[in-house]
Design an enzyme around this catalytic site. Structure first.
Site, PDB file in Angstrom:
ATOM      1  N   ASP A 165       0.824  -1.205   0.000  1.00  0.00           N
ATOM      2  CA  ASP A 165       0.000   0.000   0.000  1.00  0.00           C
ATOM      3  C   ASP A 165       0.864   1.264   0.000  1.00  0.00           C
ATOM      4  O   ASP A 165       2.029   1.223   0.383  1.00  0.00           O
ATOM      5  CB  ASP A 165      -0.902   0.030   1.239  1.00  0.00           C
ATOM      6  CG  ASP A 165      -1.916  -1.102   1.227  1.00  0.00           C
ATOM      7  OD1 ASP A 165      -2.254  -1.585   0.130  1.00  0.00           O
ATOM      8  OD2 ASP A 165      -2.360  -1.499   2.324  1.00  0.00           O
TER       9      ASP A 165
HETATM   10  N1  URA Z   1      -1.299  -6.036   3.600  1.00  0.00           N
HETATM   11  C1  URA Z   1      -1.790  -4.787   3.655  1.00  0.00           C
HETATM   12  O1  URA Z   1      -2.847  -4.551   4.232  1.00  0.00           O
HETATM   13  N2  URA Z   1      -1.111  -3.804   3.074  1.00  0.00           N
HETATM   14  C2  URA Z   1       0.079  -3.989   2.454  1.00  0.00           C
HETATM   15  O2  URA Z   1       0.675  -3.041   1.959  1.00  0.00           O
HETATM   16  C3  URA Z   1       0.580  -5.311   2.400  1.00  0.00           C
HETATM   17  C4  URA Z   1      -0.141  -6.321   2.983  1.00  0.00           C
END
Ligand code: URA
Length: 237
Positions: A101
């Site tokens: 993310d």
């Molecule tokens: N899980 C998440 O919620 N976000 C990420 O960036 C990676 C795994």
């Protein structure tokens, strides 16, 4: 003779899955004929075009990036925001292996080797993705057990293959939890904690298989060694 999607993935322009989508969408031709069914075999003499552009083979490249916060994990962005690709100095068509993310930091691999990317992403290869999550509230044993047993996120049940409460901060009412998963569904870790009633405030990926950031600072990257690439290939089941 090789399968068309494999040859496209091997050229580095797309992952195997993306190559399959391009074929199904009728964007791929072999010797001038549109091929929109999977499984067609091609040889090195065949001329493959994607969206009218001849497919050329590029040398394989592999990178490990310590992804900073505030950068998107994508090859391009319609709003023109900086992506993880902009951090790497290369002319080849590398892409991220899986997705972190915008606000997640830590280990991110990038490559133009579709087979390598598939090995790391496919859940059957059981490759550890280890995250450290700072969560609001203090998690209890029952909730840790629920995450170990498996929780429903959207259409699938996912579980933590390992989970450990690392630190409790009673003053701020937060805690740090280390969680290991084998899949890579969108926002998986955040959704898993949400499923047991917690909001993730901060998330860092500490490890993918053998890869850790070690002394790479935020935004820094390095090339993988041939030995490391070979180890990833040995994960294939
Ligand atoms: N899980 C998440 O919620 N976000 C990420 O960036 C990676 C795994």
């Amino acid at each position: 003779m090789e399968r068309l999607q494999k040859v496209i993935a091997a050229s580095g322009i797309a992952s195997r899955r993306k190559a399959e989508d391009l074929i199904k969408q009728g964007k791929v031709t072999v010797n001038g004929n549109i091929i929109n069914t999977l499984g067609t075999k091609v040889s090195s003499k065949d001329i493959i075009e994607i969206n009218g552009k001849i497919l050329e083979k590029e040398p394989k490249e592999y990178y490990l990036l310590n992804k900073p916060r505030g950068i998107i994990t994508s090859t391009s962005d319609e709003k023109g925001r900086k992506t993880v690709i902009d951090l790497i100095d290369t002319k080849t068509h590398i892409y991220p292996v899986g997705r972190l993310d915008y606000d997640t930091t830590g280990v991110l691999l990038l490559t133009n080797d579709g087979e390598f990317a598939n090995i790391l992403m496919h859940p059957t290869n059981s490759i550890d993705k280890v995250y450290l999550a700072k969560i609001e509230g203090i998690i209890k044993k029952e909730q840790i057990d629920m995450l170990k047993k498996g929780v429903q996120i959207e259409n699938s049940k996912v579980k933590a293959s390992h989970i450990k409460l690392k630190k409790v901060n009673s003053t701020n009412n937060t805690c740090m939890v280390e969680i290991t998963i084998h899949e890579g569904k969108n926002h998986q870790v955040k959704k898993m904690f949400e499923a047991v009633g917690f909001h993730v405030e901060k998330l860092t990926r500490k490890r993918v298989g053998i890869f850790q950031v070690n002394d790479l600072k935020s935004g820094e990257y390095r090339k993988l060694t041939p030995k490391e690439v070979q180890i990833v290939y040995s994960y294939k089941k």
